[in-house]
Design a protein around this motif. Structure first.
Motif, PDB file in Angstrom:
ATOM      1  N   UNK A  68       0.833  -1.206   0.000  1.00 49.36           N
ATOM      2  CA  UNK A  68       0.000   0.000   0.000  1.00 49.36           C
ATOM      3  C   UNK A  68       0.866   1.254   0.000  1.00 49.36           C
ATOM      4  N   UNK A  69       1.919   1.235   0.806  1.00 46.96           N
ATOM      5  CA  UNK A  69       2.789   2.406   0.898  1.00 46.96           C
ATOM      6  C   UNK A  69       3.529   2.656  -0.408  1.00 46.96           C
ATOM      7  N   UNK A  70       4.017   1.584  -1.053  1.00 46.29           N
ATOM      8  CA  UNK A  70       4.702   1.791  -2.334  1.00 46.29           C
ATOM      9  C   UNK A  70       3.733   2.328  -3.380  1.00 46.29           C
ATOM     10  N   UNK A  71       2.486   1.858  -3.324  1.00 42.32           N
ATOM     11  CA  UNK A  71       1.484   2.408  -4.239  1.00 42.32           C
ATOM     12  C   UNK A  71       1.355   3.907  -4.061  1.00 42.32           C
ATOM     13  N   UNK A  72       1.304   4.322  -2.809  1.00 48.00           N
ATOM     14  CA  UNK A  72       1.164   5.734  -2.487  1.00 48.00           C
ATOM     15  C   UNK A  72       2.386   6.530  -2.959  1.00 48.00           C
ATOM     16  N   UNK A  73       3.560   5.890  -2.860  1.00 46.27           N
ATOM     17  CA  UNK A  73       4.789   6.554  -3.310  1.00 46.27           C
ATOM     18  C   UNK A  73       4.699   6.891  -4.803  1.00 46.27           C
ATOM     19  N   UNK A  74       4.268   5.924  -5.604  1.00 42.51           N
ATOM     20  CA  UNK A  74       4.158   6.176  -7.046  1.00 42.51           C
ATOM     21  C   UNK A  74       3.084   7.230  -7.323  1.00 42.51           C
ATOM     22  N   UNK A  75       1.998   7.169  -6.551  1.00 41.50           N
ATOM     23  CA  UNK A  75       0.903   8.123  -6.732  1.00 41.50           C
ATOM     24  C   UNK A  75       1.402   9.556  -6.520  1.00 41.50           C
ATOM     25  N   UNK A  76       2.073   9.780  -5.392  1.00 38.98           N
ATOM     26  CA  UNK A  76       2.539  11.142  -5.105  1.00 38.98           C
ATOM     27  C   UNK A  76       3.649  11.568  -6.044  1.00 38.98           C
ATOM     28  N   UNK A  77       4.497  10.601  -6.436  1.00 35.81           N
ATOM     29  CA  UNK A  77       5.553  10.943  -7.382  1.00 35.81           C
ATOM     30  C   UNK A  77       4.928  11.467  -8.678  1.00 35.81           C
ATOM     31  N   UNK A  78       3.891  10.792  -9.140  1.00 31.95           N
ATOM     32  CA  UNK A  78       3.267  11.213 -10.396  1.00 31.95           C
ATOM     33  C   UNK A  78       2.560  12.547 -10.282  1.00 31.95           C
ATOM     34  N   UNK A 120       5.434  15.176 -10.326  1.00 32.16           N
ATOM     35  CA  UNK A 120       6.345  15.171 -11.478  1.00 32.16           C
ATOM     36  C   UNK A 120       5.659  15.870 -12.637  1.00 32.16           C
ATOM     37  N   UNK A 121       6.093  17.075 -12.989  1.00 30.34           N
ATOM     38  CA  UNK A 121       5.305  17.874 -13.925  1.00 30.34           C
ATOM     39  C   UNK A 121       5.466  17.503 -15.404  1.00 30.34           C
ATOM     40  N   UNK A 122       6.486  16.711 -15.771  1.00 31.34           N
ATOM     41  CA  UNK A 122       6.810  16.527 -17.189  1.00 31.34           C
ATOM     42  C   UNK A 122       5.642  15.931 -17.993  1.00 31.34           C
ATOM     43  N   UNK A 123       4.859  15.008 -17.385  1.00 29.30           N
ATOM     44  CA  UNK A 123       3.781  14.378 -18.133  1.00 29.30           C
ATOM     45  C   UNK A 123       2.415  14.736 -17.549  1.00 29.30           C
ATOM     46  N   UNK A 124       2.209  16.006 -17.306  1.00 26.54           N
ATOM     47  CA  UNK A 124       0.881  16.465 -16.900  1.00 26.54           C
ATOM     48  C   UNK A 124       0.641  16.518 -15.406  1.00 26.54           C
ATOM     49  N   UNK A 125       1.535  15.921 -14.621  1.00 28.97           N
ATOM     50  CA  UNK A 125       1.378  15.968 -13.171  1.00 28.97           C
ATOM     51  C   UNK A 125      -0.003  15.506 -12.741  1.00 28.97           C
ATOM     52  N   UNK A 139      12.288  18.423  -9.607  1.00 25.85           N
ATOM     53  CA  UNK A 139      12.925  17.159  -9.222  1.00 25.85           C
ATOM     54  C   UNK A 139      12.933  17.020  -7.705  1.00 25.85           C
ATOM     55  N   UNK A 140      13.256  18.140  -7.033  1.00 27.84           N
ATOM     56  CA  UNK A 140      13.320  18.111  -5.571  1.00 27.84           C
ATOM     57  C   UNK A 140      11.993  17.751  -4.947  1.00 27.84           C
ATOM     58  N   UNK A 141      10.891  18.364  -5.448  1.00 26.24           N
ATOM     59  CA  UNK A 141       9.611  18.058  -4.812  1.00 26.24           C
ATOM     60  C   UNK A 141       9.165  16.647  -5.153  1.00 26.24           C
ATOM     61  N   UNK A 142       9.514  16.167  -6.371  1.00 22.71           N
ATOM     62  CA  UNK A 142       9.172  14.786  -6.714  1.00 22.71           C
ATOM     63  C   UNK A 142       9.927  13.817  -5.808  1.00 22.71           C
ATOM     64  N   UNK A 143      11.213  14.087  -5.577  1.00 18.90           N
ATOM     65  CA  UNK A 143      12.000  13.220  -4.692  1.00 18.90           C
ATOM     66  C   UNK A 143      11.492  13.307  -3.258  1.00 18.90           C
ATOM     67  N   UNK A 144      11.126  14.536  -2.848  1.00 21.56           N
ATOM     68  CA  UNK A 144      10.654  14.717  -1.478  1.00 21.56           C
ATOM     69  C   UNK A 144       9.388  13.910  -1.237  1.00 21.56           C
ATOM     70  N   UNK A 145       8.519  13.826  -2.271  1.00 21.26           N
ATOM     71  CA  UNK A 145       7.287  13.069  -2.092  1.00 21.26           C
ATOM     72  C   UNK A 145       7.579  11.589  -1.897  1.00 21.26           C
ATOM     73  N   UNK A 146       8.788  11.153  -2.326  1.00 16.67           N
ATOM     74  CA  UNK A 146       9.144   9.744  -2.168  1.00 16.67           C
ATOM     75  C   UNK A 146       9.968   9.489  -0.914  1.00 16.67           C
ATOM     76  N   UNK A 147      10.408  10.567  -0.240  1.00 12.42           N
ATOM     77  CA  UNK A 147      11.447  10.390   0.777  1.00 12.42           C
ATOM     78  C   UNK A 147      11.026   9.461   1.915  1.00 12.42           C
ATOM     79  N   UNK A 148       9.768   9.583   2.392  1.00  9.07           N
ATOM     80  CA  UNK A 148       9.403   8.732   3.530  1.00  9.07           C
ATOM     81  C   UNK A 148       9.337   7.259   3.130  1.00  9.07           C
ATOM     82  N   UNK A 149       9.002   7.008   1.845  1.00  4.27           N
ATOM     83  CA  UNK A 149       8.922   5.610   1.415  1.00  4.27           C
ATOM     84  C   UNK A 149      10.320   5.028   1.262  1.00  4.27           C
TER      85      UNK A 149
END
Lengths: 327, 305
Positions: A133-143, A146-151, B277-287
């Motif tokens: 569940x946590x890894x799922x959330x990690x990818x969710x927030x990363x996306x 991440x602004x390159x593909x629409x965020x 990049x920083x905010x994207x990495x920060x969103x992953x930091x706790x994981x």
């Protein structure tokens, strides 16, 4: 076993029957619904290998669904803008070809499943659920960030990708393609279940210590199952993105992962066709109940609660009897 | 970056960590004693926030609102435990996940039906709305300081409850051998309801306290729930001490990562790229923190077995 086999055949033929009837009645929306059901079924069939046969309750399979979706979105958007994807070491051309996109989706999600599996499978039980569940959330927030593909807004693809010899923009042809993929994957999954690997995986679920004493390695069996499972769900993600011609971080959301599990349990856990029945039922309920009430998820929750508390074999279990359950 | 700003961010991290602790403590108690994974814990957080917003809207009193959040969440917790959760203790984790997922659907949509889809706002009481000056000349919102204080008091109270009281003895006994304490005459189902309601009340209070900083809306509980899971995985399931350490680690990593990573990267790349990049990495930091803990201690920092 007989009744279940009959039931499986009926269920399996129901989807194309709905699509063909819709074609005759000129109801393209119903074809789209059937396509949606088939794609969600495919995603849950993937999860079912890990969950039903392997006993791995993954609440993070939306990761692979989303990665498959973004594999499609990123490749198609680069083809759309004629700008190759520059990764520094090598440059990837965008593509609108479905087979290439599918292979990419399968490869990327298998790789992610390998990495997540290596970490998550060090643990078991509740830890495994929470970590996926946590890894799922990690990818969710990363996306989202991440602004390159629409965020957060996601990414639109204007024209559906192409498959050699087919016009994929025609709903019935796209349905046929999706259904063929589902059929092939179900065939392979059926083979895997009966293969030495599948039997060993089932043993590792039922009694890990005994599996180890006869020289099997539960960790490696589960890892392989998790990777195959992730790859299939990733393939479904690519098809789902092509159905909507749109990808967004919601494909990674934890609700998505929860719904995949719901499909499996609604249909009947550990049964090859369980996820197919569950996904069709879910899409049907979603369509019918959302017409009745804006708050249809309350009814869905009540139904689900009832199935979990009182009807544990799911729909197939109720119709085919408990005897056929191989778990 | 100035030291003052850094200290302010550390305080922010502490504040979010303490609130996570209130969530994680209930979850880890419920798991430790009853062996239950409860996805609906986030809904109890939401119920607390909505109850507080409704009472604050009707009476204008923040203290009453906090009381309402405790009572509403504890009552909801007790009802849910008696109606549904009780049937799940003997089931496997998959059934628990599904049933509590169904509860999320019912509670979230039920709340949307009752209060509508628009966020509610819970105002910080006027006396606490301004900043206070800390030693060293740091200006910091009084309300956030209060949250840290309340959280610490509750943490100490929880430790005392578990270490020093009769109920605490029963809880600890329930963690190690539930059949034995049932045989010794403790009404185990009453004890379970009590623990569940206690965990629910803590979650509801956290929801109300955080609701005054953010908005009160349907779906506010689940992101916090998942963070609380990360906390428990880091701290070790069943350990209150682990929950506290894990919560502070996650709160600080999350807050400081969001500030420091873009800043650190701006040394090596241009400003806008460093921010994204920083905010994207920060969103992953706790994981990533969670993954590191898992590699070196698969059962968490304070976990056993």
């Amino acid at each position: 076993m007989q009744r279940e086999a009959v039931l499986n055949t009926l269920v399996f033929l129901a989807l194309p029957a709905v699509a063909v009837i819709a074609l005759v009645l000129d109801e393209p929306f119903a074809i789209t619904l059937a396509t949606r059901a088939a794609i969600l079924a495919l995603a849950a069939v993937g999860l079912n290998l890990a969950l039903g046969l392997g006993g791995l309750v993954s609440l993070g399979h939306a990761v692979f669904f989303g990665l498959g979706g973004y594999a499609m979105g990123i490749l198609a958007s680069h083809a759309q803008s004629y700008a190759p994807l520059d990764l520094g070491l090598f440059v990837i051309e965008g593509t609108k070809s479905m087979p290439v996109i599918w292979l990419t989706a399968v490869f990327v999600s298998a790789l992610a499943a390998l990495l997540i599996g290596l970490l998550a499978l060090r643990t078991a039980g509740v830890y495994f659920i929470m970590i996926t569940l946590a890894f799922g959330q990690m990818f969710y927030y990363f996306n989202i960030s991440w602004p390159a593909y629409g965020g957060e807004d996601g990414l639109s693809i204007y024209v559906r990708n192409s498959f050699p010899g087919l016009n994929t923009l025609d709903p019935i042809q796209f349905f046929g393609l999706v259904f063929a993929v589902l059929a092939v994957v179900l065939l392979i999954m059926g083979r895997i279940e009966r293969s030495p690997f599948g039997l060993a995986l089932g043993t590792a679920r039922q009694n890990a210590a005994r599996a180890e004493t006869v020289g099997l390695s539960p960790f490696h069996l589960r890892l392989v199952a998790f990777v195959i499972s992730g790859a299939v769900t990733g393939l479904a993600g690519a098809l789902f993105a092509d159905l909507n011609r749109f990808v967004s971080p919601t494909m990674f959301s934890w609700q998505m992962s929860g719904e995949f599990i719901v499909f499996i349990v609604l249909g009947g856990i550990g049964r090859l066709f369980g996820p197919v029945v569950g996904a069709c039922l879910f899409v049907l309920l979603e369509h019918l109940l959302s017409g009745v009430s804006e708050f249809w998820l309350i009814y869905l929750g009540a139904i689900l609660l009832f199935v979990v508390l009182f009807a544990r074999g799911g729909v197939i279990g109720a119709l085919a009897g408990r005897g056929a359950h191989h778990g | 970056m100035t030291t003052l700003l850094l200290i302010e961010q550390v305080l922010n991290g502490l504040q979010s960590g303490i609130m996570l602790f209130l969530m994680a403590a209930g979850l880890t108690l419920i798991f430790g004693v009853m062996g239950l994974i409860n996805l609906a814990h986030g809904s109890l957080y939401m119920i607390g926030a909505f109850a507080a917003a409704a009472v604050a809207g009707a009476t204008g009193s923040f203290v009453l609102a906090l009381g309402a959040s405790l009572i509403a969440a504890a009552a909801a917790g007790a009802i849910i435990e008696i109606g549904v959760i009780r049937r799940l203790y003997e089931r496997d984790h998959l059934d628990q996940v599904l049933a509590t997922f169904a509860l999320i659907l019912i509670l979230s949509e039920g709340t949307r039906w009752a209060f509508g889809s628009f966020p509610l706002y819970l105002d910080v009481p006027a006396a606490l709305a301004g900043p206070v000056t800390l030693p060293g000349g740091i200006q910091y919102p009084a309300y956030r300081l209060l949250i840290i204080g309340v959280g610490l008091v509750i943490a100490v109270g929880l430790f005392l409850l578990i270490a020093r009281t009769r109920i605490g003895i029963q809880i600890r006994a329930g963690e190690s051998d539930r059949e034995m304490i049932a045989a010794l005459g403790v009404d185990i189902s009453k004890l379970y309801t009590l623990i569940f309601a206690l965990g629910a009340a803590l979650a509801g209070l956290a929801g109300a306290l955080v609701g005054a900083i953010q908005s009160v809306q349907v779906g506010m509980g689940e992101p916090v729930l998942i963070l609380a899971f990360v906390v428990i995985v880091i701290g070790g399931i069943g350990s209150i001490k682990g929950a506290l350490v894990g919560a502070l680690l996650v709160g600080l990593t999350d807050t400081l990562g969001g500030v420091l990573l873009p800043l650190a990267l701006s040394g090596v790349m241009d400003a806008s790229a460093a921010t994204s990049v920083g905010s994207a990495l920060a969103s992953m930091s706790i994981y990533i923190l969670m993954a590191l803990v898992l590699i070196f201690r698969p059962t968490g920092l304070y976990g056993t077995a």
